[in-house]
Scaffold this motif. Structure first.
Motif, PDB file in Angstrom:
ATOM      1  N   PHE A 151     -13.309 -28.040  16.494  1.00 44.54           N
ATOM      2  CA  PHE A 151     -13.996 -27.862  15.213  1.00 44.54           C
ATOM      3  C   PHE A 151     -14.539 -29.202  14.736  1.00 44.54           C
ATOM      4  CE2 PHE A 151     -11.558 -24.130  15.664  1.00 44.54           C
ATOM      5  CZ  PHE A 151     -12.146 -23.146  14.876  1.00 44.54           C
ATOM      6  N   ASP A 152     -15.860 -29.296  14.623  1.00 46.62           N
ATOM      7  CA  ASP A 152     -16.502 -30.510  14.136  1.00 46.62           C
ATOM      8  C   ASP A 152     -16.210 -30.710  12.652  1.00 46.62           C
ATOM      9  OD1 ASP A 152     -17.626 -31.355  16.516  1.00 46.62           O
ATOM     10  OD2 ASP A 152     -19.557 -30.402  16.156  1.00 46.62           O
ATOM     11  N   SER A 153     -16.398 -31.954  12.205  1.00 42.64           N
ATOM     12  CA  SER A 153     -16.198 -32.291  10.796  1.00 42.64           C
ATOM     13  C   SER A 153     -17.506 -32.164  10.033  1.00 42.64           C
ATOM     14  CB  SER A 153     -15.676 -33.733  10.683  1.00 42.64           C
ATOM     15  OG  SER A 153     -15.605 -34.136   9.339  1.00 42.64           O
ATOM     16  N   HIS A 154     -17.383 -31.783   8.765  1.00 44.22           N
ATOM     17  CA  HIS A 154     -18.545 -31.704   7.871  1.00 44.22           C
ATOM     18  C   HIS A 154     -18.169 -32.406   6.571  1.00 44.22           C
ATOM     19  CE1 HIS A 154     -20.721 -28.923  10.537  1.00 44.22           C
ATOM     20  NE2 HIS A 154     -19.504 -28.542  10.871  1.00 44.22           N
ATOM     21  N   GLY A 155     -18.633 -31.944   5.433  1.00 41.95           N
ATOM     22  CA  GLY A 155     -18.309 -32.589   4.169  1.00 41.95           C
ATOM     23  C   GLY A 155     -16.856 -32.373   3.776  1.00 41.95           C
ATOM     24  N   PRO A 156     -16.333 -33.192   2.844  1.00 38.96           N
ATOM     25  CA  PRO A 156     -14.937 -33.076   2.427  1.00 38.96           C
ATOM     26  C   PRO A 156     -14.564 -31.683   1.930  1.00 38.96           C
ATOM     27  CG  PRO A 156     -15.916 -35.079   1.541  1.00 38.96           C
ATOM     28  CD  PRO A 156     -17.038 -34.292   2.150  1.00 38.96           C
ATOM     29  N   GLU A 157     -15.521 -30.990   1.315  1.00 37.96           N
ATOM     30  CA  GLU A 157     -15.223 -29.660   0.769  1.00 37.96           C
ATOM     31  C   GLU A 157     -14.979 -28.627   1.871  1.00 37.96           C
ATOM     32  OE1 GLU A 157     -19.513 -29.669   1.773  1.00 37.96           O
ATOM     33  OE2 GLU A 157     -18.125 -31.114   0.843  1.00 37.96           O
ATOM     34  N   THR A 158     -15.335 -28.949   3.109  1.00 40.23           N
ATOM     35  CA  THR A 158     -15.151 -27.999   4.214  1.00 40.23           C
ATOM     36  C   THR A 158     -13.794 -28.153   4.902  1.00 40.23           C
ATOM     37  OG1 THR A 158     -16.061 -29.436   5.959  1.00 40.23           O
ATOM     38  CG2 THR A 158     -17.636 -28.146   4.657  1.00 40.23           C
ATOM     39  N   ALA A 159     -13.055 -29.213   4.584  1.00 43.38           N
ATOM     40  CA  ALA A 159     -11.815 -29.495   5.318  1.00 43.38           C
ATOM     41  C   ALA A 159     -10.776 -28.401   5.114  1.00 43.38           C
ATOM     42  CB  ALA A 159     -11.256 -30.859   4.910  1.00 43.38           C
ATOM     43  N   ALA A 160     -10.493 -28.027   3.855  1.00 40.10           N
ATOM     44  CA  ALA A 160      -9.443 -27.041   3.577  1.00 40.10           C
ATOM     45  C   ALA A 160      -9.767 -25.672   4.183  1.00 40.10           C
ATOM     46  CB  ALA A 160      -9.199 -26.935   2.076  1.00 40.10           C
TER      47      ALA A 160
END
Length: 284
Positions: free
Chosen positions: A112-121
């Motif tokens: 799973f790639d990383s995106h903005g902080p709001e997508t982490a949870a």
């Protein structure tokens, strides 16, 4: 005024980026990515395949590209895996569950790639829901978020493979957080405890520090680089330390704007890119 300056920089950067990436990223299609991946394998390198979607791509279209990439990865000789982007697929469990089942069938990691902080949870919640579908999951953790050390602990507890990056998006709680220090904080949390770690940076000094820390702790690790960005200097560090090198091979028309954005955000990459071009011409 700032927009004019940005447009001027972009117009100058695009030809340079296209020239530098020509040897690394031959085209936007999956077949192009496979061709490059096989060329990398011939050099003893590994590959990750990932579809870089456009903003107007439908979720099912993105999932279709990812399914095709998972099947295609089975044709490579060295262990390969596919990186996916959950937010544009709306974190849909059924849709992404299909990807997990196919990856499990082929014995591959699903990353799973990383995106903005709001997508982490929501990404972590999705991965927890997928554990029964596929236990071999990977997660990208950026060094520039306050929450990243906690996310590293979550990955350790769930047996998740981790790719550590500096990160594209700033932390809302600490926007001026030192990216290199944050990167190493995540590495230190993972060292000696994670199942495997990919050090994903083109910063040779930082890569050396991170790989040595992981090696000293006995943690399986590799260097992972994004195709099209400078590579010669950092690959020399990996060779010196005896660490495997993997390339993230993107396909899709959205790759070039992403790579250009990396150059604009990190001006020192221009020097690395020019060095890479000079080395490439000398090797011809």
């Amino acid at each position: 005024m700032l927009r004019k300056l940005r447009d001027l920089i972009q117009s100058a950067a695009t030809p340079l980026l296209r020239a530098a990436s020509r040897a690394y990223v031959p085209g936007p299609h999956l077949d192009d990515a496979l061709t490059l991946a096989r060329q990398l394998e011939a050099q003893g390198l590994r590959a990750t395949i990932g579809y870089f979607n456009s903003d107007d791509d439908a979720p099912d279209l993105i999932a279709g590209h990812d399914l095709a990439a998972i099947d295609a990865a089975t044709t490579l000789k060295h262990p390969a895996y596919v990186s996916i982007k959950a937010p544009p697929m709306l974190y849909d469990l059924n849709r992404i569950g299909m990807l997990a089942r196919l990856a499990r069938q082929h014995g591959q990691w699903l990353h799973f790639d990383s995106h903005g902080p709001e997508t982490a949870a929501p990404t972590l919640r999705l991965m927890e829901a997928l554990r029964d579908e596929h236990p071999r999951l990977g997660l990208t953790i950026p060094g520039r978020w306050v929450r990243s050390v906690r996310d590293a602990e979550w990955a350790i507890a769930h047996g998740v493979r981790v790719r550590v990056v500096k990160g594209q998006w700033a932390c809302p709680d600490k926007p001026n957080m030192d990216q290199s220090a944050g990167f190493m904080a995540v590495i230190d949390q993972l060292a000696g405890r994670a199942v495997e770690v990919a050090v994903a940076s083109h910063d040779a000094q930082l890569v050396r520090q991170a790989l040595q820390r992981l090696q000293q702790a006995g943690t399986p690790c590799e260097l992972e680089l994004l195709c099209g960005l400078p590579r010669h200097e950092v690959m020399a560090v990996a060779r010196e330390l005896g660490v495997p090198v993997r390339f993230y091979v993107p396909f899709g028309t959205a790759w070039l704007p992403y790579a250009l954005g990396q150059l604009l955000r990190q001006p020192r990459m221009w020097g690395w890119m020019l060095k890479d071009l000079l080395v490439s011409y000398r090797l011809r």
